[in-house]
Design a protein around this motif. Structure first.
Motif, PDB file in Angstrom:
ATOM      1  N   ALA A  13     121.350  20.972  42.040  1.00  0.00           N
ATOM      2  CA  ALA A  13     120.917  19.700  42.630  1.00  0.00           C
ATOM      3  C   ALA A  13     119.409  19.665  42.801  1.00  0.00           C
ATOM      4  CB  ALA A  13     121.615  19.479  43.966  1.00  0.00           C
ATOM      5  N   ARG A  14     118.837  20.806  43.271  1.00  0.00           N
ATOM      6  CA  ARG A  14     117.371  20.838  43.472  1.00  0.00           C
ATOM      7  C   ARG A  14     116.635  20.771  42.117  1.00  0.00           C
ATOM      8  NH1 ARG A  14     115.644  22.517  48.636  1.00  0.00           N
ATOM      9  NH2 ARG A  14     117.369  23.013  50.047  1.00  0.00           N
ATOM     10  N   ALA A  15     117.193  21.432  41.113  1.00  0.00           N
ATOM     11  CA  ALA A  15     116.581  21.359  39.781  1.00  0.00           C
ATOM     12  C   ALA A  15     116.633  19.932  39.233  1.00  0.00           C
ATOM     13  CB  ALA A  15     117.288  22.315  38.829  1.00  0.00           C
ATOM     14  N   ASN A  16     117.749  19.257  39.427  1.00  0.00           N
ATOM     15  CA  ASN A  16     117.869  17.867  38.966  1.00  0.00           C
ATOM     16  C   ASN A  16     116.912  16.955  39.719  1.00  0.00           C
ATOM     17  OD1 ASN A  16     119.831  18.425  37.072  1.00  0.00           O
ATOM     18  ND2 ASN A  16     121.527  18.109  38.499  1.00  0.00           N
ATOM     19  N   THR A  17     116.717  17.257  41.014  1.00  0.00           N
ATOM     20  CA  THR A  17     115.733  16.478  41.788  1.00  0.00           C
ATOM     21  C   THR A  17     114.340  16.645  41.180  1.00  0.00           C
ATOM     22  OG1 THR A  17     117.021  16.714  43.812  1.00  0.00           O
ATOM     23  CG2 THR A  17     114.689  16.188  44.052  1.00  0.00           C
ATOM     24  N   GLY A  18     114.019  17.888  40.807  1.00  0.00           N
ATOM     25  CA  GLY A  18     112.721  18.126  40.175  1.00  0.00           C
ATOM     26  C   GLY A  18     112.572  17.368  38.873  1.00  0.00           C
ATOM     27  N   LYS A  19     113.656  17.325  38.081  1.00  0.00           N
ATOM     28  CA  LYS A  19     113.598  16.585  36.812  1.00  0.00           C
ATOM     29  C   LYS A  19     113.356  15.101  37.058  1.00  0.00           C
ATOM     30  CE  LYS A  19     116.762  19.770  34.448  1.00  0.00           C
ATOM     31  NZ  LYS A  19     118.101  19.909  33.847  1.00  0.00           N
ATOM     32  N   ARG A  20     114.039  14.564  38.073  1.00  0.00           N
ATOM     33  CA  ARG A  20     113.829  13.135  38.362  1.00  0.00           C
ATOM     34  C   ARG A  20     112.403  12.867  38.780  1.00  0.00           C
ATOM     35  NH1 ARG A  20     119.036  13.661  40.696  1.00  0.00           N
ATOM     36  NH2 ARG A  20     118.147  13.858  42.791  1.00  0.00           N
ATOM     37  N   ILE A  21     111.840  13.760  39.568  1.00  0.00           N
ATOM     38  CA  ILE A  21     110.444  13.593  40.003  1.00  0.00           C
ATOM     39  C   ILE A  21     109.508  13.652  38.795  1.00  0.00           C
ATOM     40  CG2 ILE A  21     108.572  14.678  41.309  1.00  0.00           C
ATOM     41  CD1 ILE A  21     110.683  15.441  43.405  1.00  0.00           C
ATOM     42  N   ILE A  22     109.781  14.592  37.879  1.00  0.00           N
ATOM     43  CA  ILE A  22     108.953  14.689  36.664  1.00  0.00           C
ATOM     44  C   ILE A  22     109.052  13.403  35.848  1.00  0.00           C
ATOM     45  CG2 ILE A  22     108.711  15.885  34.449  1.00  0.00           C
ATOM     46  CD1 ILE A  22     107.615  17.440  36.811  1.00  0.00           C
ATOM     47  N   GLN A  23     110.283  12.876  35.704  1.00  0.00           N
ATOM     48  CA  GLN A  23     110.462  11.633  34.945  1.00  0.00           C
ATOM     49  C   GLN A  23     109.712  10.482  35.591  1.00  0.00           C
ATOM     50  OE1 GLN A  23     114.710  11.332  34.841  1.00  0.00           O
ATOM     51  NE2 GLN A  23     114.950  12.694  33.075  1.00  0.00           N
ATOM     52  N   LEU A  24     109.787  10.431  36.932  1.00  0.00           N
ATOM     53  CA  LEU A  24     109.044   9.383  37.637  1.00  0.00           C
ATOM     54  C   LEU A  24     107.540   9.547  37.431  1.00  0.00           C
ATOM     55  CD1 LEU A  24     111.051   9.198  40.986  1.00  0.00           C
ATOM     56  CD2 LEU A  24     110.953   7.459  39.206  1.00  0.00           C
ATOM     57  N   GLU A  25     107.071  10.788  37.441  1.00  0.00           N
ATOM     58  CA  GLU A  25     105.646  11.047  37.231  1.00  0.00           C
ATOM     59  C   GLU A  25     105.223  10.626  35.815  1.00  0.00           C
ATOM     60  OE1 GLU A  25     101.716  12.425  37.682  1.00  0.00           O
ATOM     61  OE2 GLU A  25     103.276  11.952  39.142  1.00  0.00           O
ATOM     62  N   ASP A  26     106.056  10.972  34.827  1.00  0.00           N
ATOM     63  CA  ASP A  26     105.734  10.583  33.446  1.00  0.00           C
ATOM     64  C   ASP A  26     105.708   9.068  33.297  1.00  0.00           C
ATOM     65  OD1 ASP A  26     105.590  13.227  32.808  1.00  0.00           O
ATOM     66  OD2 ASP A  26     107.560  13.325  31.828  1.00  0.00           O
ATOM     67  N   THR A  27     106.693   8.402  33.909  1.00  0.00           N
ATOM     68  CA  THR A  27     106.724   6.940  33.852  1.00  0.00           C
ATOM     69  C   THR A  27     105.493   6.342  34.503  1.00  0.00           C
ATOM     70  OG1 THR A  27     109.134   6.961  33.902  1.00  0.00           O
ATOM     71  CG2 THR A  27     108.052   4.885  34.461  1.00  0.00           C
ATOM     72  N   HIS A  28     105.111   6.933  35.656  1.00  0.00           N
ATOM     73  CA  HIS A  28     103.923   6.443  36.360  1.00  0.00           C
ATOM     74  C   HIS A  28     102.662   6.617  35.502  1.00  0.00           C
ATOM     75  CE1 HIS A  28     101.033   5.729  39.562  1.00  0.00           C
ATOM     76  NE2 HIS A  28     100.474   6.888  39.290  1.00  0.00           N
ATOM     77  N   GLN A  29     102.540   7.785  34.862  1.00  0.00           N
ATOM     78  CA  GLN A  29     101.368   8.030  34.019  1.00  0.00           C
ATOM     79  C   GLN A  29     101.311   7.050  32.846  1.00  0.00           C
ATOM     80  OE1 GLN A  29      98.863  10.062  34.509  1.00  0.00           O
ATOM     81  NE2 GLN A  29      99.643  11.097  36.333  1.00  0.00           N
ATOM     82  N   ALA A  30     102.493   6.788  32.235  1.00  0.00           N
ATOM     83  CA  ALA A  30     102.524   5.856  31.098  1.00  0.00           C
ATOM     84  C   ALA A  30     102.138   4.451  31.533  1.00  0.00           C
ATOM     85  CB  ALA A  30     103.918   5.858  30.472  1.00  0.00           C
ATOM     86  N   LEU A  31     102.683   4.018  32.672  1.00  0.00           N
ATOM     87  CA  LEU A  31     102.335   2.686  33.172  1.00  0.00           C
ATOM     88  C   LEU A  31     100.855   2.602  33.544  1.00  0.00           C
ATOM     89  CD1 LEU A  31     105.463   1.913  35.387  1.00  0.00           C
ATOM     90  CD2 LEU A  31     104.878   0.914  33.184  1.00  0.00           C
ATOM     91  N   GLN A  32     100.342   3.684  34.136  1.00  0.00           N
ATOM     92  CA  GLN A  32      98.922   3.694  34.505  1.00  0.00           C
ATOM     93  C   GLN A  32      98.037   3.591  33.264  1.00  0.00           C
ATOM     94  OE1 GLN A  32      97.424   7.307  36.424  1.00  0.00           O
ATOM     95  NE2 GLN A  32      96.439   6.039  37.967  1.00  0.00           N
TER      96      GLN A  32
END
Length: 583
Positions: free
Chosen positions: A112-131
């Motif tokens: 569960a904690r690893a999946n949480t990290g993956k979601r955070i990474i995906q959100l970060e990548d999405t944020h960087q792309a939008l930025q």
């Protein structure tokens, strides 16, 4: 997404890899800190799960090195350890860890904690792309903003500069960094204009208050005493909540346009004075011509609507007949299919019964079933059904094809506005028109078609079909009881010729010279407008063709139409010099 596991205990490493590998096959491993650092730099995993206590380099040191490294994306780090004191947790977070798991850990929790990290990474990548997209979009907007010739500035409630484009910067005192945030009235090079000092203040205040766009003209003289006229537009820029955030001022130099406008106005006044007498003389004639055009258009529309209504009624009649026998045959086909199903069920019962008995044995029940099957075949006459099904299907197909053809041909006449110039097959156009007017003709005449293999012409297919329709309908109306209509096509020199002949009452020789005149008709009052043949004549002439008529009273009539054969686009003979398109 790559996940790296760092654990010096091989058993724990294997168990953890097996558990995480079920949800993510991209799992890499390391047994010590040095190996983990080497694999991190080479493979750039996005999630790192590391034990604290490791040979050669601890998990905390590895965490610090990862955070100090410049990577393309963010790395999510989870520290595992048996240390569970508060100071240990804080030390892990101070080193740059994102999460902390105490040993012994629950493998489900670790997942569960690893999946949480993956979601955070995906959100970060999405944020960087939008930025990145936002930066590119802002750069494009700024480029367009600076390329505009208008002087554009934005100010706050105190008339302080919020933004400015290059055109406006040229009239300001100072560079971009020096003037942003300062009152714009103190920065203008246009010292002769008091617009910003006086008028702008009130207009900006009104813009913030009313949120309405306003425009005014600003007249002043430049350093060379030349009059300058600028159009100043105040545009309030609102936030999502509706409140005005800034006011944009767009200034456009209209001096030259204003001068041209004044010159044009003077010339117009002179022209009006010179032409006033001519207008008075032409007023009566213009009124008469407009009345004539209006009447002609109304009559043409009335005739067109009457023709469409008549044809639509005939098409509806033609559709109803094939639909009726298709429906009837389908009902019969359904009954036959029911009987076939009964017979198949009997065969299946016989088959089941035979399978349950020993080989070579046929009890009386089986014999009875066979007799019943044979009786059923005789009762429903299976051979007749098999022969008749194909005929019924053919009838259905013929009916549906007829419906399809009639509806398709009607569409060509129902959408004349979609007509366009194209390569046109005259034979196909005649066939299509005959299908549409068939109900008008079939009770009066037999149609004889003598079509040669003629080249295509270039024109408006629907307009040409309208010509054929007008002639064919007139031919049918000219036949009192029964007769014949003959349609011939052929090539004469570089022209396609169409001859439509009827055995009707014919046209009096005194009427032939006027047959194509507007409003001329030999029909009784109320049965014709006299525009059908005039419309046909104009359409053929529009196609650079020729139409003439041969007739004698009591001997029938023949219309002869000639159209130029299609040439390459732009060649002589193409109507209006248009560009040909594929049919």
């Amino acid at each position: 997404m790559k996940v790296m596991l760092v654990e010096d205990d091989p058993v724990s490493l294997a168990l953890l890899k097996k558990a995480l590998g079920k949800s993510d096959p991209n799992v890499i491993t390391a047994r010590n800190g040095a190996e983990a650092w080497e694999r991190f730099t080479s493979e750039q995993p996005r999630v790192v799960i590391s034990d604290w206590m490791l040979p050669s380099m601890s998990g905390i040191e590895l965490c610090r090195k990862i955070r100090a490294e410049k990577t393309k994306g963010y790395t999510y780090i989870i520290i595992m350890t048996a240390k569970d004191q508060k100071e240990d947790v804080l030390a892990a977070f101070d080193a740059g860890a994102d999460d902390y798991v105490a040993k012994p850990y629950d493998i489900r929790e670790m997942n569960a904690r690893a999946n949480t990290g993956k979601r955070i990474i995906q959100l970060e990548d999405t944020h960087q792309a939008l930025q990145q997209k936002l930066i590119i979009s802002r750069t494009k907007v700024r480029t367009v903003f600076d390329a505009l010739p208008e002087e554009i500035i934005s100010v706050d409630r105190k008339i302080r500069l919020d933004s400015i484009n290059k055109a406006a910067l040229k009239i300001m005192k100072g560079s971009y960094s020096e003037i942003i945030g300062k009152p714009c009235c103190q920065l203008l090079e246009e010292s002769e204009s008091d617009f910003y000092e006086n008028t702008i203040k009130q207009m900006v205040q009104d813009g913030f208050k009313t949120r309405k766009t306003s425009t005014t003209l600003d007249r002043y003289k430049d350093a060379n005493s030349q009059e300058i006229i600028k159009e100043r537009t105040i545009i309030p820029v609102t936030r999502e909540d509706g409140a005005v955030q800034t006011v944009t001022i767009v200034s456009r130099d209209i001096t030259e346009a204003h001068q041209h406008s004044e010159e044009i106005r003077a010339l117009n006044q002179k022209l009006k004075k010179i032409s006033s007498e001519l207008i008075k003389k032409n007023l009566t004639l213009e009124s008469t011509l407009k009345n004539l055009e209006r009447t002609q258009a109304q009559m043409a529309q009335s005739e067109k609507m009457a023709s469409i209504g008549q044809l639509a009624a005939g098409v509806a009649h033609e559709i109803n007949n094939p639909t009726g026998f298709v429906s009837s045959n389908l009902k019969t086909l359904g009954d036959y299919q029911t009987d076939m199903n009964r017979l198949i069920e009997e065969y299946q019962s016989l088959k089941t019964g035979l399978k349950t008995l020993p080989f070579g044995s046929l009890p009386e029940s089986i014999s009875a079933m066979i007799a019943k099957l044979e009786a059923t075949e005789t009762e429903i006459d299976i051979e007749f059904i098999q022969d008749d099904v194909n005929e019924l299907i053919d009838d259905c197909r013929e009916g549906t094809e007829r419906i399809k053809k009639i509806v398709e041909d009607l569409k060509h006449f129902a959408h004349p506005g979609e007509d366009r110039m194209t390569e046109t097959d005259i034979n196909k156009g005649l066939e299509s028109t005959l299908n549409v007017v068939y109900n008008e003709i079939k009770y009066k005449a037999t149609v004889v078609k003598e079509f040669d293999d003629v080249p295509v012409v270039y024109g408006f297919p629907q307009q040409l079909n309208q010509v054929f329709m007008n002639i064919l309908v007139n031919a049918a109306q000219a036949i009192e009881k029964s007769g014949r209509i003959t349609i011939k096509t052929g090539q004469v020199d570089q022209m396609v010729e169409v001859r439509i002949s009827d055995t009707g009452c014919g046209i009096d020789a005194t009427h032939l010279p006027r047959i194509f005149d507007p409003f001329f008709t030999t029909k009784d009052v109320g049965k014709g407008t006299g525009l059908g043949m005039n419309i046909a004549y104009n359409i053929i002439k529009k196609h650079n063709g020729d139409i003439r008529v041969e007739s004698a009273k009591g001997k029938g009539t023949t219309f002869i139409i000639r159209l130029p054969i299609y040439n390459e686009p732009g060649d002589a003979g193409t109507p209006d010099g248009g560009v040909a398109t594929s049919a």
